[in-house]
Design an enzyme around this catalytic site. Structure first.
Site, PDB file in Angstrom:
ATOM      1  N   ASP A  16      -5.652   1.719  10.520  1.00 39.93           N
ATOM      2  CA  ASP A  16      -7.064   1.474  10.810  1.00 39.93           C
ATOM      3  C   ASP A  16      -7.185   1.001  12.264  1.00 39.93           C
ATOM      4  OD1 ASP A  16      -9.771   0.936  10.563  1.00 39.93           O
ATOM      5  OD2 ASP A  16      -9.535  -0.824   9.294  1.00 39.93           O
ATOM      6  N   ASP A  27       0.326   3.149   4.342  1.00 43.90           N
ATOM      7  CA  ASP A  27      -0.725   3.795   3.563  1.00 43.90           C
ATOM      8  C   ASP A  27      -1.837   4.299   4.485  1.00 43.90           C
ATOM      9  OD1 ASP A  27      -1.528   1.188   4.207  1.00 43.90           O
ATOM     10  OD2 ASP A  27      -2.277   0.707   2.205  1.00 43.90           O
ATOM     11  N   ASP A  51      -5.729  -0.252  -1.844  1.00 45.20           N
ATOM     12  CA  ASP A  51      -6.457  -1.185  -2.705  1.00 45.20           C
ATOM     13  C   ASP A  51      -7.760  -1.690  -2.093  1.00 45.20           C
ATOM     14  OD1 ASP A  51      -5.119  -2.871  -0.695  1.00 45.20           O
ATOM     15  OD2 ASP A  51      -5.875  -4.533  -1.907  1.00 45.20           O
ATOM     16  N   PHE A  55     -14.095   3.115   3.683  1.00 49.20           N
ATOM     17  CA  PHE A  55     -13.063   2.335   3.022  1.00 49.20           C
ATOM     18  C   PHE A  55     -12.499   3.138   1.862  1.00 49.20           C
ATOM     19  CE2 PHE A  55     -10.913  -0.916   0.674  1.00 49.20           C
ATOM     20  CZ  PHE A  55     -10.317  -1.630   1.694  1.00 49.20           C
ATOM     21  N   ARG A  86      -5.151   0.525  -6.837  1.00 48.83           N
ATOM     22  CA  ARG A  86      -3.929   1.151  -6.316  1.00 48.83           C
ATOM     23  C   ARG A  86      -3.426   2.236  -7.262  1.00 48.83           C
ATOM     24  NH1 ARG A  86      -2.117  -2.073  -2.056  1.00 48.83           N
ATOM     25  NH2 ARG A  86      -2.334  -4.316  -2.323  1.00 48.83           N
ATOM     26  N   GLY A 141       0.762  -1.247   0.000  1.00 49.83           N
ATOM     27  CA  GLY A 141       0.000   0.000   0.000  1.00 49.83           C
ATOM     28  C   GLY A 141       0.790   1.293   0.000  1.00 49.83           C
ATOM     29  N   LYS A 166      -7.063   6.630   9.999  1.00 47.14           N
ATOM     30  CA  LYS A 166      -8.520   6.374  10.082  1.00 47.14           C
ATOM     31  C   LYS A 166      -8.867   5.976  11.511  1.00 47.14           C
ATOM     32  CE  LYS A 166     -10.405   2.753   7.827  1.00 47.14           C
ATOM     33  NZ  LYS A 166     -10.893   2.007   6.635  1.00 47.14           N
TER      34      LYS A 166
HETATM   35  P1  IMP Z   1      -4.800  -2.205  10.681  1.00 49.28           P
HETATM   36  O1  IMP Z   1      -3.850  -3.258  11.176  1.00 49.28           O
HETATM   37  O2  IMP Z   1      -6.232  -2.545  11.005  1.00 49.28           O
HETATM   38  O3  IMP Z   1      -4.440  -0.816  11.144  1.00 49.28           O
HETATM   39  O4  IMP Z   1      -4.785  -2.281   9.118  1.00 49.28           O
HETATM   40  C1  IMP Z   1      -3.916  -1.604   8.347  1.00 49.28           C
HETATM   41  C2  IMP Z   1      -3.916  -2.162   6.942  1.00 49.28           C
HETATM   42  O5  IMP Z   1      -5.229  -2.512   6.501  1.00 49.28           O
HETATM   43  C3  IMP Z   1      -3.455  -1.091   5.989  1.00 49.28           C
HETATM   44  O6  IMP Z   1      -2.069  -1.152   5.778  1.00 49.28           O
HETATM   45  C4  IMP Z   1      -4.227  -1.407   4.724  1.00 49.28           C
HETATM   46  O7  IMP Z   1      -3.513  -2.343   3.946  1.00 49.28           O
HETATM   47  C5  IMP Z   1      -5.497  -2.048   5.198  1.00 49.28           C
HETATM   48  N1  IMP Z   1      -6.622  -1.069   5.242  1.00 49.28           N
HETATM   49  C6  IMP Z   1      -7.246  -0.566   6.331  1.00 49.28           C
HETATM   50  N2  IMP Z   1      -8.202   0.329   5.982  1.00 49.28           N
HETATM   51  C7  IMP Z   1      -8.161   0.394   4.633  1.00 49.28           C
HETATM   52  C8  IMP Z   1      -8.888   1.194   3.664  1.00 49.28           C
HETATM   53  O8  IMP Z   1      -9.766   2.010   3.977  1.00 49.28           O
HETATM   54  N3  IMP Z   1      -8.553   0.988   2.363  1.00 49.28           N
HETATM   55  C9  IMP Z   1      -7.571   0.113   1.963  1.00 49.28           C
HETATM   56  N4  IMP Z   1      -6.863  -0.619   2.836  1.00 49.28           N
HETATM   57  C10 IMP Z   1      -7.160  -0.487   4.153  1.00 49.28           C
HETATM   58 MG    MG Z   2      -1.438  -2.083   3.741  1.00 55.69          MG
END
Ligand code: IMP
Ligand code: MG
Length: 172
Positions: free
Chosen positions: A100, A97, A156, A149, A162, A41, A128
């Site tokens: 979340d 990228d 992606d 999202f 992407r 990402g 986010k």
């Molecule tokens: P986390 O571990 O939940 O913080 O997830 C992070 C990863 O989830 C990021 O590096 C992205 O690859 C993916 N991700 C989380 N939210 C989104 C989104 O809104 N769009 C695309 N990828 C996302």
């Molecule tokens: Mg990612």
């Protein structure tokens, strides 16, 4: 029909990326900084970011994924490529990228601390907030959203989108 709602235009991205690059250049002046891009990402964000930095840096990549082909995290983190540069006693800046839940990053911060990094900070294109589950500190963010999202500029959905030059909220 899927809907693409604009979130960041090219101009927004350029302005935010150079703003963040300026802060990083000031904060890491006279230090030995290693930027670690999280694949896939972060590859577009990282490539724009490093060209706006005014300090010498090293760049490496790590390939980590937590998502299946869906819009919510699987909770499992899969590491398929580690860094090649020795990060012992070095200042590490993780470039993501989007943050979340924060699970991927708390895992990575822990990983780099155990590997002996002198410091570990986080730089992300998108912060986010709504689903955050960890107390990970985002040190640099180009843009903050509550939820949704997002796709484009490296982000992606099931490996698609992407290549879009701007960032959109994807409504499925
Ligand atoms: P986390 O571990 O939940 O913080 O997830 C992070 C990863 O989830 C990021 O590096 C992205 O690859 C993916 N991700 C989380 N939210 C989104 C989104 O809104 N769009 C695309 N990828 C996302
Ligand atoms: Mg990612």
């Amino acid at each position: 029909m899927s809907e693409f709602i604009p979130v960041l235009t090219k101009e927004d991205i350029d302005a935010q990326v150079s703003h963040v690059a300026q802060s990083i250049s000031i904060d890491y002046k006279d230090r030995e900084l290693i930027l670690i891009g999280i694949l896939k990402g972060a590859f577009i964000f990282l490539s724009d970011l490093i060209r706006q930095l005014s300090i010498p840096v090293k760049v490496d990549f790590m390939c980590v994924s937590s998502y299946g082909d869906s819009t919510s995290s699987s909770g499992r983190i899969k590491l398929s490529k580690d860094v090649d540069i020795d990060i012992k006693n070095k200042d590490v800046l993780i470039v993501e990228d989007i943050v979340d839940t924060g699970r991927t990053l708390s895992h990575l911060v822990e990983h780099f601390h155990s590997a002996g990094a002198a410091s570990v900070r986080i730089c992300t294109l998108i912060d986010k907030r709504e689903r955050r589950e960890t107390d990970v500190t985002v040190d640099y963010a180009c843009h903050t959203v509550e939820k949704g999202f997002l796709v484009g500029y490296g982000l992606d959905y099931a490996e698609f989108y992407r290549n879009l030059p701007e960032v959109y909220h994807l409504k499925l």
